[in-house]
Scaffold this active site. Structure first.
Site, PDB file in Angstrom:
ATOM      1  N   HIS A 164      -7.463  -5.994  -0.353  1.00  0.00           N
ATOM      2  CA  HIS A 164      -6.198  -5.050   0.176  1.00  0.00           C
ATOM      3  C   HIS A 164      -5.466  -5.498   1.159  1.00  0.00           C
ATOM      4  CE1 HIS A 164      -3.871  -1.548  -0.354  1.00  0.00           C
ATOM      5  NE2 HIS A 164      -4.086  -0.701   0.846  1.00  0.00           N
TER       6      HIS A 164
ATOM      7  N   SER B 217       1.086  -1.114   0.015  1.00  0.00           N
ATOM      8  CA  SER B 217       0.262  -0.114  -0.049  1.00  0.00           C
ATOM      9  C   SER B 217       0.489   1.079  -0.091  1.00  0.00           C
ATOM     10  CB  SER B 217      -1.123  -0.154   1.293  1.00  0.00           C
ATOM     11  OG  SER B 217      -1.973   0.604   1.094  1.00  0.00           O
TER      12      SER B 217
ATOM     13  N   ASP C 155      -9.724  -5.484  -4.395  1.00  0.00           N
ATOM     14  CA  ASP C 155      -9.506  -4.730  -3.602  1.00  0.00           C
ATOM     15  C   ASP C 155      -9.720  -3.170  -3.097  1.00  0.00           C
ATOM     16  OD1 ASP C 155      -7.612  -2.073  -2.090  1.00  0.00           O
ATOM     17  OD2 ASP C 155      -5.276  -3.418  -2.828  1.00  0.00           O
TER      18      ASP C 155
END
Length: 327
Positions: free
Chosen positions: A307, A148, A278
């Site tokens: 995610h 991320s 995601d």
């Protein structure tokens, strides 16, 4: 079955109890006093195994890190997402430690156990902090893995890293090339989405940090999802360890930083991993675009994964990481 009442002996007066409690607290204070003294060292790992390790940056910020495994083994450096900490990589660190690697993870400034900064909460400084850490530990031929926001940090660091420091990189559910919608990035998320994050954080950070993992982060809002309350609680725990100001600033860093030129500059092998379900970093505007910009990028798409797939599906993620690193 009747519960048996617990009775204190007559001699256990209020004064006795208070004295006993004070003695207990005094005993507990000893190791914390020792820790406080040790943690003032610039790099406390060298001062003894009982101290938590930190490095100190040029602007006097303390960055906490973990460093496990043989010092002569190939290092793997893990970069966490927002608003988490090095603890988010516990599964992967244990996995690769058992595979014989040296594993390292740090708390980004303003996050976890690092200094709760009110300045420097942007990608240039994040990457400079990573460079300071890799210099302090003198890491060579390291593999950098970022999830991320951490994926953006990896890309920005690797693009400018000293020669010999990095061998390969991995970005997972990562924010590059750029998240926010613009004329140049019409498939991005509207700025109002990130303004909503900021408003929710200011209004009630504790509740916001429950809602995110209980919902879209791990895909627990999907029908039939196997919800893990432990993952939700651990996400909340990590988030609340950090500073609100740093977390607020980091929203701009992960959403508005343009990593296009960084991606173009990297010629080392990069593994791009992304779940196509995601809900935090939408797949179509991230992973495929990053892979195209990289000179030596490999894209793998994970059908139906969320995610936070490193935590929900480590049995899928870890072997793929290992194969890339050894390949």
């Amino acid at each position: 079955m009747h519960e048996r009442a617990i009775a204190f002996p007559v001699e256990a007066t209020r004064r006795d109890l208070l004295l006993g409690a004070a003695a207990g607290l005094a005993a507990l204070a000893l190791p914390f006093d020792a820790f406080a003294q040790a943690s003032t060292n610039e790099n406390s790992e060298t001062k003894g195994t009982n101290a938590m390790p930190f490095i100190k940056t040029a602007d006097n910020v303390e960055i906490f890190y973990k460093d496990w495994g043989p010092r002569d083994a190939q290092p793997i450096v893990f970069h966490h997402g927002w608003p988490l900490s090095a603890d988010d990589w516990d599964n992967q660190m244990m996995f690769f430690l058992n595979e014989g690697f040296r594993v390292i993870a740090h708390d980004r400034r303003g996050h976890g156990r690092s200094t709760q900064t009110d300045t420097g909460n942007e990608m240039d400084t994040y990457a400079a902090d990573v460079a300071a850490l890799t210099d302090a530990l003198d890491l060579k031929d390291a593999v950098h893995i970022g999830h991320s926001t951490g994926g953006g940090e990896v890309v920005h660091y690797v693009a400018h890293a000293k020669k010999g420091r990095v061998a390969k990189a991995v970005i997972i559910g990562a924010v590059p090339p750029i998240m926010v919608k613009s004329d140049k990035n019409p498939g991005g998320l509207p700025i109002e989405v990130f303004d909503g994050f900021r408003a929710a954080l200011v209004a009630n950070r504790a509740q916001f940090f429950l809602d995110v993992p209980a919902g879209p982060f791990y895909g627990f809002n999907r029908p039939g999802a196997k919800v893990s309350q432990g993952l939700i609680n651990n996400w909340w725990r990590q988030g609340m360890m950090g500073g609100a100001k740093a977390h607020y600033d980091c929203i701009k860093a992960f959403s508005e930083t343009d990593f296009t030129e960084d991606l173009k500059a990297i010629d080392l092998p990069v593994f791009v991993m992304h779940g196509d379900d995601d809900q935090i970093v939408p797949y179509a505007d991230s992973a495929p675009l990053s892979a195209k910009l990289l000179k030596n990028g490999t894209l793998k798409t994970y059908q139906g994964l969320p995610h936070g797939m490193c935590s929900t599906h480590p049995e899928v993620v870890n072997p793929d990481l290992l194969a890339f690193i050894k390949g």
